[in-house]
Design a protein around this motif. Structure first.
Motif, PDB file in Angstrom:
ATOM      1  N   ARG A 116      -8.424   2.450   0.919  1.00 32.05           N
ATOM      2  CA  ARG A 116      -8.397   1.071   1.413  1.00 32.05           C
ATOM      3  C   ARG A 116      -9.830   0.577   1.534  1.00 32.05           C
ATOM      4  O   ARG A 116     -10.686   1.255   2.097  1.00 32.05           O
ATOM      5  CB  ARG A 116      -7.693   1.009   2.771  1.00 32.05           C
ATOM      6  N   ASP A 148       0.831  -1.210   0.000  1.00 37.63           N
ATOM      7  CA  ASP A 148       0.000   0.000   0.000  1.00 37.63           C
ATOM      8  C   ASP A 148       0.867   1.263   0.000  1.00 37.63           C
ATOM      9  O   ASP A 148       0.577   2.231  -0.714  1.00 37.63           O
ATOM     10  CB  ASP A 148      -0.913  -0.008   1.226  1.00 37.63           C
ATOM     11  N   ALA A 175      -7.381  -2.578  -2.142  1.00 40.55           N
ATOM     12  CA  ALA A 175      -7.279  -1.128  -2.235  1.00 40.55           C
ATOM     13  C   ALA A 175      -7.440  -0.677  -3.680  1.00 40.55           C
ATOM     14  O   ALA A 175      -7.305  -1.470  -4.619  1.00 40.55           O
ATOM     15  CB  ALA A 175      -5.929  -0.647  -1.696  1.00 40.55           C
TER      16      ALA A 175
END
Length: 279
Positions: A219, A207, A237
């Motif tokens: 997210r 991420d 995500a």
């Protein structure tokens, strides 16, 4: 949220798919939209253009729409038709998609309502211009089967290992075997905890790395996996990525796969539904 202000069930209404700036009229030519009774067309706003279609108001009353929500096939048909129009227009110019079944009593009502959202449309169109939405899902491999084996009954574990089981005078395993069993259980618990910590670190790494490349990110809740899929989803995500960086994104995900050993799925490019805000 569905916006609906139709008042006369027998009248026509205006279905709005999206709002954009300077669309190519040919981008929506020939698209069926949500009905075959009228063409998909452009509706001029003060600073923007809405992509609309004339529909029958009675098809979008609250009662009619609630009935449609319970018909999975019909609902999917509307969702696909809505998405097809939005995608076709978005391929030609920055486009803000509106929620499915955004319907107004007439063109004038649609123009009036959408004009109140001009500032939001302006900000959204500036943000998503020359960008696309990309999805990233990361899966950790299933936990080692050794952890399960380690918690087996001590006599079974001993037999599988080829060791004799020393019985007590009551036919139970000796105390040493019980202690070994408890230690294996503790070891399996520590293994599970380390695996979970490693998975969380992997999710954060992916991420963070993709987020640096993206203009914006969100997210999402991990999707439940089918019972036949033993993978564990550790990241779900979506990212807003400039078109010029799409190849860089593909290379980054390949690098992260090799570096982390995790399964990483990259999907897109998509219309940036997640980054235009709500009407």
């Amino acid at each position: 949220m569905r916006q609906h202000d139709t008042e006369v069930p027998d009248a026509n209404a205006t279905y709005v798919f999206a709002v954009c700036r300077d669309p190519d009229p040919s981008s929506c030519a020939g698209l069926p939209g949500v009905t075959h009774e009228a063409p998909v067309r452009l509706l001029a706003l003060d600073s923007f253009t809405a992509i609309v279609q004339t529909v029958r108001a009675r098809d979008f009353t609250d009662e009619a729409w609630q009935g449609r929500l319970s018909d999975q096939r019909e609902l999917e048909r509307y969702a696909r038709a809505h998405h097809d129009v939005v995608s076709a227009v978005a391929a030609a110019c920055p486009t803000v998609p509106l929620p499915m079944a955004t319907v107004y009593h007439a063109d004038e009502r649609a123009q009036e309502a959408l004009a109140k959202e001009s500032d939001r449309f302006r900000v959204a169109l500036k943000r998503i211009a020359h960008h696309a939405e990309w999805g990233v899902k990361v899966y950790a491999p299933p936990a080692a089967t050794a952890a399960t084996a380690a918690t087996a009954a001590p006599d079974d574990a001993g037999r599988r290992a080829g060791r004799p089981v020393v019985p007590t005078d009551r036919g139970r395993p000796a105390a040493g075997a019980g202690l070994a069993y408890l230690e294996r259980k503790r070891g399996a618990q520590r293994l599970r905890e380390r695996s979970q910590e490693d998975a969380l670190r992997t999710a954060e790494t992916v991420d963070e790395q993709v987020g640096r490349l993206a203009t914006a990110s969100r997210r999402l809740r991990p999707h439940p996996q089918p019972s036949t899929d033993r993978r564990v989803q550790i990241l779900n995500a979506t990212y807003l990525v400039a078109d010029r960086r799409s190849e860089e994104l593909a290379l980054l995900t390949r690098t992260l796969r090799e570096r982390t050993g995790a399964q990483i799925e990259l999907s897109g490019p998509w219309v940036p539904y997640s980054f235009v805000g709500e009407v």
